[in-house]
Design an enzyme around this catalytic site. Structure first.
Site, PDB file in Angstrom:
ATOM      1  N   GLY A 210      55.089  85.774  25.308  1.00 34.03           N
ATOM      2  CA  GLY A 210      55.483  84.379  25.406  1.00 34.03           C
ATOM      3  C   GLY A 210      54.629  83.399  24.647  1.00 34.03           C
ATOM      4  CD  GLU A 235      54.643  83.291  31.467  1.00 28.90           C
ATOM      5  OE1 GLU A 235      54.413  82.998  30.275  1.00 28.90           O
ATOM      6  OE2 GLU A 235      53.784  83.752  32.222  1.00 28.90           O
ATOM      7  CG  ASP A 236      55.311  87.016  28.497  1.00 25.79           C
ATOM      8  OD1 ASP A 236      55.239  87.691  29.560  1.00 25.79           O
ATOM      9  OD2 ASP A 236      54.404  87.006  27.661  1.00 25.79           O
ATOM     10  CG  PHE A 237      58.166  92.123  31.067  1.00 21.17           C
ATOM     11  CD1 PHE A 237      58.370  93.079  30.093  1.00 21.17           C
ATOM     12  CD2 PHE A 237      58.600  92.396  32.357  1.00 21.17           C
ATOM     13  CE1 PHE A 237      58.992  94.285  30.397  1.00 21.17           C
ATOM     14  CE2 PHE A 237      59.219  93.595  32.674  1.00 21.17           C
ATOM     15  CZ  PHE A 237      59.416  94.541  31.685  1.00 21.17           C
TER      16      PHE A 237
END
Length: 397
Positions: A210, A235-237
């Site tokens: 991210g 959170e990006d995953f």
């Protein structure tokens, strides 16, 4: 005795097949990187209505390169975008730096958000929440503080945003800087990281990081917005996973993300790699068994033993040839990602490459035996599945 022999042969076959698979990843990364990276960006057309982009920049503290990094966002060649700067602490010196840039470029639509919301344990999500809610455009670019943009980078990212795509991200790389730590960082992101990143994108596996990600806001809002992912540190995953699960595509653009942090030392870089390894293990526990086998020295030793048992080949000779060819492939891949002359010579590359390859397994073992995650002033514990809990909540006065 026979069962033991069959077990040994079974392990030998597994290691040899896995070794062959790793070399397929090498080839995919090299050829796909040559095809995909550094494509020529189509010039802007004046009468085309380009969609607007809201760029969210979460900041904390000031480093020697922050001003020049942020300034590249004010000078991009894209017709419609806004800059949304997020700073948690009202005493952060980054506030004055951002204000000075806003005064220097008054024609750029830029706003400053001071103070974080509490929507989860993820401090980055908390810091960005107010800016996300205030964003006026359909597309959101979340960009870390250390990212440096070229004039046409945003246009390059938008060129890959098709009607069926919800997320376009940049492959992590690093800027040209002086010192061994900078060399080590560039080698890691241009070889080990790029190899997995490019191969994963080629076979359509979630590899999203991210640090620089362009997101279709309406799709994220259907998930409840960015606050929905505040319970995760990675959170990006999980944002990318939610898009893929709903049938949306995610893609990398042709320009790598240029990380240009003013703080570059070996200890902080290795702490970063260790933190990422802890996140991968918590999100995908199977990683703890297979990731070590993606390291040159580990899989080479296992394959050397395997071919000695299966084919009676010279294990030492096989191991040395394996390391040499891996080294050459990494040099080729790094040159492709760099797309120009490298800022160090071949001797520096040899030293940096050996250091990275020998320290990689140690850092992974360290991540396994110390599962707590330290992120700036905070400490977290991860549960299986990636849910995070803050062990030492930050005290606000």
């Amino acid at each position: 005795m026979a069962p033991m022999i069959y077990t040994l042969y079974g392990f030998a076959i597994f290691f040899f097949v896995f070794w062959c698979g790793i070399w397929i990843l090498h080839l995919i990364a090299i050829f796909y990187g040559k095809y995909r990276l550094h494509s020529k960006v189509t010039p802007l057309v004046s009468d085309v209505p380009y969609p607007g982009v809201s760029i969210i920049k979460p900041l904390m503290g000031v480093d020697p390169h922050l001003f020049s990094n942020l300034e590249t966002f004010f000078t991009m060649n894209y017709p419609k975008y806004e800059l949304l700067f997020c700073i948690e602490d009202d005493t952060d010196p980054a506030i004055m730096l951002v204000k000075s840039l806003m005064e220097k470029y008054p024609k750029i639509d830029a706003r400053l958000f001071i103070g974080a919301a509490i929507v989860g344990v993820n401090p980055k999500i908390n810091n960005m929440h107010h800016a996300y809610e205030a964003a006026i455009y359909e597309f959101i670019l979340i960009s870390d503080s250390g990212i440096r943009m070229k004039e046409d980078t945003l246009q390059d990212m938008m060129n890959y945003m098709s009607d069926k795509t919800a997320l376009v991200h940049q492959m992590p790389f690093s800027a040209d800087r002086n010192g061994f730590a900078a060399t080590l960082e560039k080698i890691y992101f241009g070889t080990a990281q790029s190899r997995i990143y490019l191969a994963a994108d080629f076979v359509k596996i979630n590899c999203h990081t991210g640090m620089s990600a362009l997101i279709r806001k309406s799709v994220l809002d259907e998930e409840g917005g960015i606050k929905t992912f505040g319970c995760y540190l990675a959170e990006d995953f999980f944002i990318a996973k939610s898009f893929i699960d709903r049938g949306w595509k995610i893609r990398i653009c042709s320009q790598p993300a240029i990380q240009n942090s003013g703080i570059c030392d070996i200890n902080s870089f290795q702490a970063r790699l260790t933190r990422w390894a802890k996140l991968r293990v918590a999100m995908l526990p199977v990683v703890m068994f297979f990731e070590p086998l993606t390291e040159c020295m580990v899989i080479g030793g296992c394959a050397a033993w395997a071919v000695g048992l299966l084919f009676q080949w010279d294990s030492l000779g096989f191991y040395l040839i394996h390391i040499l060819v891996w080294f050459i492939c990494d040099w080729v891949l790094l040159s492709i990602v760099q797309n120009g002359s490298l800022p160090f010579n071949k001797f520096d590359f040899v030293v940096g490459w050996l250091f990275r390859e020998c320290s990689g397994p140690y850092l992974f073992l360290h991540a396994l035996f110390d599962p707590t995650i330290r992120w700036r002033t905070r400490v977290y514990k991860l549960a299986w599945g990636g849910i995070a809990q803050e062990i030492k909540p930050r005290i606000k006065f």
